[in-house]
Scaffold this motif. Structure first.
Motif, PDB file in Angstrom:
ATOM      1  N   THR A 105       2.574  -0.877  -6.776  1.00 42.49           N
ATOM      2  CA  THR A 105       1.838  -1.181  -5.540  1.00 42.49           C
ATOM      3  C   THR A 105       0.471  -1.771  -5.869  1.00 42.49           C
ATOM      4  OG1 THR A 105       1.088  -0.255  -3.435  1.00 42.49           O
ATOM      5  CG2 THR A 105       0.813   1.125  -5.379  1.00 42.49           C
ATOM      6  N   ASP A 106      -0.115  -2.419  -4.873  1.00 50.37           N
ATOM      7  CA  ASP A 106      -1.447  -2.989  -5.048  1.00 50.37           C
ATOM      8  C   ASP A 106      -2.556  -1.964  -4.806  1.00 50.37           C
ATOM      9  OD1 ASP A 106      -0.581  -5.686  -5.538  1.00 50.37           O
ATOM     10  OD2 ASP A 106      -0.093  -5.842  -3.409  1.00 50.37           O
TER      11      ASP A 106
ATOM     12  N   ILE B 150       0.861  -1.189   0.000  1.00 48.82           N
ATOM     13  CA  ILE B 150       0.000   0.000   0.000  1.00 48.82           C
ATOM     14  C   ILE B 150       0.893   1.233   0.000  1.00 48.82           C
ATOM     15  CG2 ILE B 150      -1.659   1.375   1.329  1.00 48.82           C
ATOM     16  CD1 ILE B 150      -2.883  -1.161   2.360  1.00 48.82           C
ATOM     17  N   VAL B 151       0.569   2.187  -0.846  1.00 49.40           N
ATOM     18  CA  VAL B 151       1.265   3.477  -0.858  1.00 49.40           C
ATOM     19  C   VAL B 151       0.325   4.543  -0.341  1.00 49.40           C
ATOM     20  CG1 VAL B 151       2.276   5.289  -2.292  1.00 49.40           C
ATOM     21  CG2 VAL B 151       2.853   2.902  -2.724  1.00 49.40           C
TER      22      VAL B 151
ATOM     23  N   SER C 295       2.838  10.853 -12.472  1.00 52.66           N
ATOM     24  CA  SER C 295       1.758  10.201 -13.214  1.00 52.66           C
ATOM     25  C   SER C 295       1.523   8.808 -12.637  1.00 52.66           C
ATOM     26  CB  SER C 295       2.103  10.096 -14.709  1.00 52.66           C
ATOM     27  OG  SER C 295       3.222   9.233 -14.906  1.00 52.66           O
ATOM     28  N   ALA C 296       0.429   8.199 -13.071  1.00 51.92           N
ATOM     29  CA  ALA C 296       0.095   6.855 -12.599  1.00 51.92           C
ATOM     30  C   ALA C 296      -0.540   6.072 -13.732  1.00 51.92           C
ATOM     31  CB  ALA C 296      -0.854   6.931 -11.407  1.00 51.92           C
ATOM     32  N   LYS C 297      -0.374   4.756 -13.690  1.00 51.53           N
ATOM     33  CA  LYS C 297      -1.012   3.886 -14.674  1.00 51.53           C
ATOM     34  C   LYS C 297      -1.224   2.514 -14.050  1.00 51.53           C
ATOM     35  CE  LYS C 297       3.333   2.355 -16.825  1.00 51.53           C
ATOM     36  NZ  LYS C 297       4.105   2.269 -18.087  1.00 51.53           N
ATOM     37  N   TYR C 298      -2.034   1.729 -14.731  1.00 57.37           N
ATOM     38  CA  TYR C 298      -2.303   0.363 -14.271  1.00 57.37           C
ATOM     39  C   TYR C 298      -1.633  -0.611 -15.230  1.00 57.37           C
ATOM     40  CZ  TYR C 298      -4.896  -3.833 -12.933  1.00 57.37           C
ATOM     41  OH  TYR C 298      -5.241  -5.098 -12.507  1.00 57.37           O
ATOM     42  N   ASN C 299      -0.813  -1.505 -14.668  1.00 58.07           N
ATOM     43  CA  ASN C 299      -0.079  -2.440 -15.510  1.00 58.07           C
ATOM     44  C   ASN C 299       0.215  -3.710 -14.715  1.00 58.07           C
ATOM     45  OD1 ASN C 299       1.362  -3.246 -17.883  1.00 58.07           O
ATOM     46  ND2 ASN C 299       3.276  -2.764 -16.824  1.00 58.07           N
TER      47      ASN C 299
ATOM     48  N   VAL D 102      -0.715  -0.864  -9.585  1.00 61.42           N
ATOM     49  CA  VAL D 102      -0.705   0.577  -9.850  1.00 61.42           C
ATOM     50  C   VAL D 102       0.753   1.001  -9.912  1.00 61.42           C
ATOM     51  CG1 VAL D 102      -1.304   2.869  -8.998  1.00 61.42           C
ATOM     52  CG2 VAL D 102      -2.912   0.970  -8.704  1.00 61.42           C
ATOM     53  N   VAL D 103       1.142   1.615 -11.011  1.00 65.59           N
ATOM     54  CA  VAL D 103       2.526   2.048 -11.200  1.00 65.59           C
ATOM     55  C   VAL D 103       2.572   3.569 -11.064  1.00 65.59           C
ATOM     56  CG1 VAL D 103       4.530   2.042 -12.726  1.00 65.59           C
ATOM     57  CG2 VAL D 103       2.922   0.107 -12.759  1.00 65.59           C
ATOM     58  N   LEU D 104       3.301   4.047 -10.071  1.00 61.74           N
ATOM     59  CA  LEU D 104       3.439   5.482  -9.824  1.00 61.74           C
ATOM     60  C   LEU D 104       4.792   5.948 -10.357  1.00 61.74           C
ATOM     61  CD1 LEU D 104       2.179   5.635  -6.113  1.00 61.74           C
ATOM     62  CD2 LEU D 104       0.843   6.048  -8.200  1.00 61.74           C
ATOM     63  N   LEU D 105       4.759   6.919 -11.255  1.00 64.64           N
ATOM     64  CA  LEU D 105       5.992   7.525 -11.759  1.00 64.64           C
ATOM     65  C   LEU D 105       6.259   8.780 -10.941  1.00 64.64           C
ATOM     66  CD1 LEU D 105       8.309   7.747 -13.813  1.00 64.64           C
ATOM     67  CD2 LEU D 105       6.746   9.017 -15.316  1.00 64.64           C
ATOM     68  N   LEU D 106       7.394   8.810 -10.277  1.00 64.58           N
ATOM     69  CA  LEU D 106       7.731   9.927  -9.407  1.00 64.58           C
ATOM     70  C   LEU D 106       8.486  11.005 -10.175  1.00 64.58           C
ATOM     71  CD1 LEU D 106       8.807   7.901  -6.242  1.00 64.58           C
ATOM     72  CD2 LEU D 106       6.525   8.590  -6.994  1.00 64.58           C
ATOM     73  N   LYS D 107       8.566  12.171  -9.581  1.00 68.46           N
ATOM     74  CA  LYS D 107       9.105  13.351 -10.263  1.00 68.46           C
ATOM     75  C   LYS D 107      10.546  13.142 -10.723  1.00 68.46           C
ATOM     76  CE  LYS D 107       9.640  18.352  -9.756  1.00 68.46           C
ATOM     77  NZ  LYS D 107       9.475  19.519  -8.859  1.00 68.46           N
ATOM     78  N   HIS D 108      11.330  12.414  -9.949  1.00 68.12           N
ATOM     79  CA  HIS D 108      12.744  12.244 -10.278  1.00 68.12           C
ATOM     80  C   HIS D 108      13.002  10.995 -11.119  1.00 68.12           C
ATOM     81  CE1 HIS D 108      13.667  15.587  -7.706  1.00 68.12           C
ATOM     82  NE2 HIS D 108      13.090  15.007  -6.669  1.00 68.12           N
ATOM     83  N   GLY D 109      11.948  10.417 -11.697  1.00 68.01           N
ATOM     84  CA  GLY D 109      12.131   9.300 -12.604  1.00 68.01           C
ATOM     85  C   GLY D 109      11.950   7.928 -11.979  1.00 68.01           C
TER      86      GLY D 109
END
Length: 539
Positions: free
Chosen positions: A317-318, A229-230, A297-301, A305-312
């Protein structure tokens, strides 16, 4: 429109419980001598089955079913014992307290907690999140007929329109209710991150915006069935949930990650050194804390749930919890033509919490004028209690201004907690005074002493009229050294040398003193003497 008491109502409106001896003297029913008692009763009493499910008129209408509405209802009934009060709420639940949803409910080993919503306070005593059991309330159908009035709750209904000039509201099913006095206590709606909102349906399904009972029930079940969990957000709610889930993760394989843009937990509230200490405390609870982090940004893959953070960097996470603040619910402003505050949000009201004639606002949605600290909007349990209580008094004619400084509190588990009052903003200059903590200086200990974990229930509304300082009392305001264990202390927040906020760190039952310091509004060149008032060096 004037409300009618039981003595003013027509005979056909009287309760079926009333017999002939209870009928008011001024009510006369013309019947022939040949009519039986049954026929007389049928002529004077409306059958319960014929009564409308929703009353067409109520003297007191409260919009919203939260803490502010319940406090107002209790206040109204205290000043007007025969009052008939109708609470209209979108939720399916009776009024309840929200703080345990992110605190004590998570620390129970009882698997039935999501159903019973009963929890053990830090002192071990059990209580329910509901302010009162169902037996406390009357049904909306009976509200107009019960002899001594009462409080009714209309659940799963939304007020969609207010006609201020006509003293009338419309519900989402087009039912109309007229009122004499109306309170808007609509609270707020949890904010979401734009990056999550844009991410699509699958991400939305795996995102919790935590606010209500149903959110707690859902997240509690999810936390037992996922591996990660995030939590996005480092404020009160995010940090409380991080500690709660981190404690649970210690006995499971659950991974808990907390990310936020500030340098440390509660970074907008606490001075940096104390924020950093708090972050280390949260980490010790089993949480991977990632400060200075933004979600781009975020996407489902791949079922994640895949979270792209500001620094790359990316995080998979589930489930995601977005704890990024509250948006005041002000939908009714348009139809009621109520003024909104462009800076702070919420309905603008005066010091008596009145927005327009016969309309008051309380709780999270009220942007009120504080006689001491200026215009404010506050999102805390105790403010909901205080403002709801004051609005209720003013709805019954008290005409009292808002002067009582509400407090707020947060617990990071049973061993670390703080209480605060006034403007507590880390961008302000602060002075902190600390001492070594003892076993008495914890939320668990204060709960054992007061009997309640809802600390606004135990602290007095009265401002301290005088305070005494022991002759040998000492207090030295010092820049805290690195690695200090901040057992207990007092932090003063200053504006032009005037104390406008006070945070008590593991210091309890001193709120009346803090309230008096802020009420006095004096300039202080040396805060050491003021720090002595709190007796933090007492064992």
């Amino acid at each position: 429109m004037r409300s009618r008491s039981s003595e003013e109502r027509k005979p056909e409106e009287l309760s079926a419980k009333a017999d002939a001896s209870e009928l008011p003297d001024q009510v006369s029913v013309k019947v022939t001598a040949e009519k039986s008692e049954t026929e007389i009763e049928s002529a004077t009493v409306e059958p319960v089955s014929a009564r409308p499910d929703i009353p067409s008129h109520v003297p007191y209408l409260l919009i919203g079913g939260g803490t502010a509405s319940f406090a107002a209802a209790r206040s109204i009934r205290a000043r007007d014992p025969g009052a008939r009060v109708l609470i209209v709420t979108e939720e399916p639940d009776l009024p309840y307290m929200r703080p345990p949803l992110s605190k004590e409910l998570w620390f129970s080993d009882d698997s039935s907690v999501p159903e019973t919503l009963k929890f053990k306070q830090w002192n071990g005593k059990e209580r329910s999140i509901y302010f009162q059991p169902p037996s406390f309330y009357v049904s909306p159908q009976e509200l107009s007929f019960v002899e001594n009035g009462g409080v009714a709750v209309l659940t799963r209904k939304k007020v969609v329109n207010i006609d201020v000039r006509g003293n009338k509201v419309k519900l989402d099913d087009d039912v109309e209710i007229t009122y004499d006095k109306c309170l808007i206590a609509t609270g707020g709606i949890p904010r979401n991150l734009p990056s999550l909102e844009r991410a699509g349906e699958e991400v939305q399904k795996r995102t919790t915006l935590f606010r209500k009972v149903e959110d707690f029930k859902s997240l509690e079940a999810i936390s037992r069935n996922v591996k990660s969990i995030v939590i996005i957000g480092g404020g009160f709610l995010g940090s409380e949930l991080a500690c709660a889930l981190g404690r649970r993760a210690q006995n499971t394989e659950l991974e808990v990650i907390q990310i936020f843009p500030e340098k440390g937990n509660m970074g907008k509230i606490l001075p940096e050194y104390l924020s950093n200490w708090t972050t280390e405390k949260v980490r010790k609870e089993g949480v991977n804390v990632m400060p200075n982090t933004l979600v781009k940004s975020a996407k489902y893959n791949d079922n994640k749930v895949v979270l792209l953070l500001k620094h790359g960097q990316t995080i998979k996470t589930d489930h995601v919890i977005a704890a990024v603040g509250l948006e005041p619910c002000v939908e009714l402003a348009k139809s009621a033509r109520l003024e909104l505050d462009s800076d702070l949000g919420g309905f603008r009201v005066n010091a008596e919490l009145q927005a327009r004639s016969n309309i008051w606002v309380a709780g999270d949605a009220a942007c009120f004028y504080d006689l001491k600290l200026g215009r404010r909007r506050v999102e805390h349990h105790d403010h909901a209690v205080v403002s709801g209580r004051l609005a209720g008094e003013n709805m019954t004619g008290a005409s009292k201004p808002y002067w009582h400084q509400s407090m707020f509190w947060s617990d990071l588990g049973p061993d670390v907690g703080y209480e605060a009052i006034g403007i507590v903003d880390s961008s302000l200059p602060t002075v902190g005074v600390f001492a070594k903590g003892t076993a008495k200086d914890t939320p668990r200990a204060v709960t054992e002493m007061t009997g309640t974990g809802i600390r606004s229930e135990s602290e007095t509304e009265t401002v301290a009229t005088s305070v005494s300082v022991a002759a040998d009392a000492t207090a030295v305001a010092h820049p805290p050294a690195g690695g200090d264990d901040y057992g207990k202390g007092v932090i003063f927040y200053l504006r032009d040398k005037v104390v406008v906020g006070i945070l008590l760190w593991n210091v309890f039952n001193r709120m009346p003193i803090a309230r008096k310091v802020i009420k006095d509004g004096e300039e202080y060149d040396d805060l050491n003497e003021i720090a002595k008032l709190f007796n933090i060096h007492d064992d």
